[in-house]
Design a protein around this motif. Structure first.
Motif, PDB file in Angstrom:
ATOM      1  N   LEU A 271     -41.798  48.799 -16.071  1.00  0.00           N
ATOM      2  CA  LEU A 271     -42.796  47.778 -17.031  1.00  0.00           C
ATOM      3  C   LEU A 271     -44.103  47.975 -17.048  1.00  0.00           C
ATOM      4  CD1 LEU A 271     -42.506  45.561 -19.971  1.00  0.00           C
ATOM      5  CD2 LEU A 271     -41.798  44.041 -18.480  1.00  0.00           C
ATOM      6  N   LEU A 272     -45.264  47.686 -17.618  1.00  0.00           N
ATOM      7  CA  LEU A 272     -46.284  47.545 -16.802  1.00  0.00           C
ATOM      8  C   LEU A 272     -47.159  46.592 -18.194  1.00  0.00           C
ATOM      9  CD1 LEU A 272     -48.718  49.744 -15.774  1.00  0.00           C
ATOM     10  CD2 LEU A 272     -48.897  50.403 -18.473  1.00  0.00           C
ATOM     11  N   VAL A 273     -48.414  45.810 -17.276  1.00  0.00           N
ATOM     12  CA  VAL A 273     -49.028  44.974 -17.449  1.00  0.00           C
ATOM     13  C   VAL A 273     -50.408  45.231 -16.765  1.00  0.00           C
ATOM     14  CG1 VAL A 273     -48.382  43.760 -15.472  1.00  0.00           C
ATOM     15  CG2 VAL A 273     -49.621  42.289 -17.709  1.00  0.00           C
ATOM     16  N   GLY A 274     -51.451  45.249 -17.855  1.00  0.00           N
ATOM     17  CA  GLY A 274     -52.927  45.534 -17.553  1.00  0.00           C
ATOM     18  C   GLY A 274     -53.720  46.145 -19.057  1.00  0.00           C
ATOM     19  N   PRO A 275     -54.919  46.637 -19.031  1.00  0.00           N
ATOM     20  CA  PRO A 275     -54.984  46.944 -17.835  1.00  0.00           C
ATOM     21  C   PRO A 275     -55.973  45.088 -18.188  1.00  0.00           C
ATOM     22  CG  PRO A 275     -56.434  48.297 -19.383  1.00  0.00           C
ATOM     23  CD  PRO A 275     -55.624  47.155 -20.328  1.00  0.00           C
ATOM     24  N   THR A 276     -57.600  45.099 -17.208  1.00  0.00           N
ATOM     25  CA  THR A 276     -57.619  44.582 -17.529  1.00  0.00           C
ATOM     26  C   THR A 276     -59.605  45.029 -17.602  1.00  0.00           C
ATOM     27  OG1 THR A 276     -58.795  45.167 -14.728  1.00  0.00           O
ATOM     28  CG2 THR A 276     -57.449  43.039 -14.997  1.00  0.00           C
ATOM     29  N   ALA A 277     -60.565  43.972 -17.760  1.00  0.00           N
ATOM     30  CA  ALA A 277     -61.832  44.843 -17.994  1.00  0.00           C
ATOM     31  C   ALA A 277     -62.984  44.455 -17.319  1.00  0.00           C
ATOM     32  CB  ALA A 277     -62.331  44.661 -19.427  1.00  0.00           C
ATOM     33  N   GLU A 278     -63.413  45.345 -15.872  1.00  0.00           N
ATOM     34  CA  GLU A 278     -64.646  45.116 -15.524  1.00  0.00           C
ATOM     35  C   GLU A 278     -65.334  45.534 -15.324  1.00  0.00           C
ATOM     36  OE1 GLU A 278     -61.997  44.099 -11.446  1.00  0.00           O
ATOM     37  OE2 GLU A 278     -60.327  44.480 -13.109  1.00  0.00           O
ATOM     38  N   LEU A 296     -52.511  38.956 -13.347  1.00  0.00           N
ATOM     39  CA  LEU A 296     -51.967  39.058 -14.586  1.00  0.00           C
ATOM     40  C   LEU A 296     -50.829  39.628 -14.118  1.00  0.00           C
ATOM     41  CD1 LEU A 296     -53.028  43.193 -13.519  1.00  0.00           C
ATOM     42  CD2 LEU A 296     -53.359  41.651 -15.696  1.00  0.00           C
ATOM     43  N   VAL A 297     -50.117  39.271 -13.508  1.00  0.00           N
ATOM     44  CA  VAL A 297     -48.365  39.319 -12.963  1.00  0.00           C
ATOM     45  C   VAL A 297     -48.558  37.666 -13.835  1.00  0.00           C
ATOM     46  CG1 VAL A 297     -46.413  38.387 -11.334  1.00  0.00           C
ATOM     47  CG2 VAL A 297     -48.005  40.039 -10.757  1.00  0.00           C
ATOM     48  N   ALA A 298     -48.704  36.361 -13.216  1.00  0.00           N
ATOM     49  CA  ALA A 298     -49.054  35.219 -13.984  1.00  0.00           C
ATOM     50  C   ALA A 298     -49.085  35.443 -15.500  1.00  0.00           C
ATOM     51  CB  ALA A 298     -50.031  34.247 -13.892  1.00  0.00           C
ATOM     52  N   ASP A 299     -49.574  36.217 -16.281  1.00  0.00           N
ATOM     53  CA  ASP A 299     -49.912  36.474 -17.727  1.00  0.00           C
ATOM     54  C   ASP A 299     -48.708  37.290 -18.037  1.00  0.00           C
ATOM     55  OD1 ASP A 299     -51.969  36.126 -19.830  1.00  0.00           O
ATOM     56  OD2 ASP A 299     -50.876  37.818 -19.558  1.00  0.00           O
TER      57      ASP A 299
END
Length: 466
Positions: A271-278, A296-299
């Motif tokens: 299971l994948l969470v992301g991406p950010t945008a920096e 990301l984990v908390a979200d």
């Protein structure tokens, strides 16, 4: 088919950049009968932006209406579905939900639905809070409702471009790796390109250089039609047990700058969470930030509470070739025999085949080709967790990577393939070795023993080995 001493080969098309767009473009032109050379500066393909993405096959439901991005995405989506079985490319049919988590999100759902229908994705519907919970019981009760997009699916982000390029090679294309383009000149008919592997001549140049596409234009054309502003995305990969918590791709309501953070199963069973945008200046390095990874984990836990305490298998970061505009930066320069496919961001995995078709449509306006009558269709090995794997077949000899159940037979086949891995990253992308819970701690020594000094071949010819 290698060069004779002192000989400079002449190609119809030189594709610069071995990311997913470059691989797809080499395939399209080879199938259309052009003599193709792909130049990649890295030791292996997918060395830049293409090695890190969320691996979603997009319908284009939320792309700008009437845009080139939408057209290329939808052509790419259709062609992937047409060719996937022949190339043995997997498709994990998941569907996606654009979930509203607050009042502001909920107020945007009707507009998202209307845009999907305007884009021709007519099976998209709005669903209620109860329907969201029925589809995804592990989601937090904070979900207010969603837009359901049944055509969004998960694919293998690495096998697809590998298959595209191997088919190009099987039908005559050449590939040079470790071939940085250091300069070049156009005499009105032919480009002479100076690379770290020697000089090459080509009638046409196609710029698929991703994060360095503007640098390439400036170096060879004297000016650039766009400027890359690298955008970093960080990802967290949860353990395989987490994949059972979701069946759909969970998308956020996007904003003007980014599609936002996604929760999705991967083709490899995680299971994948992301991406950010920096935003950042560095085009070569995508560092990890512990605080952002924690966020990301908390979200993810906020949205799927059962993820609390779930082990993390891996974290990684990649760069996207964003520009000063949101749109793709596609430029045809017929007076210079030059086509640029630039500014291709997160939708590039889906759009690559469509972008290749776009480039060929520009090319054929000025040059005739004869398509190959009966092209070769080489199949890539399956790496998808939901389909039969090599370890399930007799005769594999040895399980080398126990976390990902990678066999010795798979590693040896990758090393003996027409486009063998050029580095350890390439081997991981071809086999899944060292990608699991231990991240190579237990299997790394055995992988090194099996690969020896075979991970830096600079050139692969267009000969297909049966």
């Amino acid at each position: 088919m290698s060069k004779a001493p002192g000989q400079i080969e002449h190609y119809d098309v030189a594709v610069i950049g071995g990311g997913v767009v470059g691989c797809a473009t080499a395939r399209r032109f080879a199938l259309e009968g052009a003599r193709v050379l792909l130049l990649e500066k890295g030791a292996d393909i997918l060395s830049g932006a293409s090695k890190a993405n969320s691996a979603i096959l997009h319908t284009g439901f939320d792309a700008p209406s009437g845009s080139q991005e939408l057209a290329c995405m939808q052509r790419g989506y259709a062609e992937y579905r047409e060719i996937a079985q022949r190339l043995n490319l997997p498709l994990l049919e998941t569907g996606a939900m654009v979930v509203a988590w607050n009042d502001a999100d909920e107020a945007k759902l009707d507009a998202i639905l209307a845009q999907a229908h305007a884009n021709g994705v007519e099976d998209v519907v709005r669903i209620s809070r109860d329907a969201v919970r029925q589809r995804e019981p592990a989601l937090s009760s904070q979900a207010r409702g969603a837009v359901w997009v049944p055509g969004e699916h998960v694919i293998d982000p690495w096998s697809a471009p590998l298959a595209y390029l191997q088919q190009a090679m099987a039908n005559g294309a050449h590939v040079w790796r470790g071939a940085t383009v250091e300069g070049g000149a156009f005499d009105g008919k032919t480009w002479t390109l100076l690379t770290t592997l020697g000089e090459v001549r080509s009638t046409e140049v196609i710029n698929c250089a991703g994060l360095f596409g503007d640098h390439l234009e400036r170096a060879l054309l004297g000016e650039a039609s766009f400027t890359i502003h690298p955008r970093k995305g960080q990802f967290v990969v949860f353990d395989k047990a987490a994949a059972a918590m979701l069946s759909s791709i969970i998308l956020p309501v996007p904003n003007e700058r980014t599609k936002g953070v996604v929760l999705t199963r991967t083709i490899y069973g995680n299971l994948l969470v992301g991406p950010t945008a920096e935003e950042q200046e560095d085009r070569d390095h995508a560092s990890l930030d512990e605080a952002i990874l924690d966020s990301l984990v908390a979200d993810a836990i906020t949205k799927v509470p059962a993820l609390e305490g779930m082990p993390i298998t891996a974290t990684y970061a990649g760069l996207r070739p964003a520009t000063e505009q949101k749109a793709y930066r596609l430029k045809d320069r017929p007076e210079a025999n030059w086509i640029t496919l630039g500014g291709v961001r997160s939708t590039g995995l889906t759009a690559a085949l469509g972008l290749a078709e776009h480039a060929f449509a520009c090319y054929r306006q000025r040059r005739a080709t004869t398509p190959i009558g009966s092209p070769v269709w080489p199949a890539v090995p399956n790496l998808a967790e939901h389909l039969p794997r090599d370890w399930q077949q007799p005769g594999y000899e040895e399980i080398v990577c126990h976390c990902e159940l990678v066999t010795r037979r798979e590693i040896e086949a990758a090393l003996e393939s027409p486009l063998p891995p050029g580095n350890i990253g390439g081997l991981k992308r071809r086999t899944r070795a060292c990608m699991g819970r231990c991240q190579g701690f237990y299997c790394g020594a055995r992988v090194a023993e099996l690969t020896g000094n075979c991970l830096t071949p600079p050139i692969s010819t267009g000969i297909w080995h049966e």
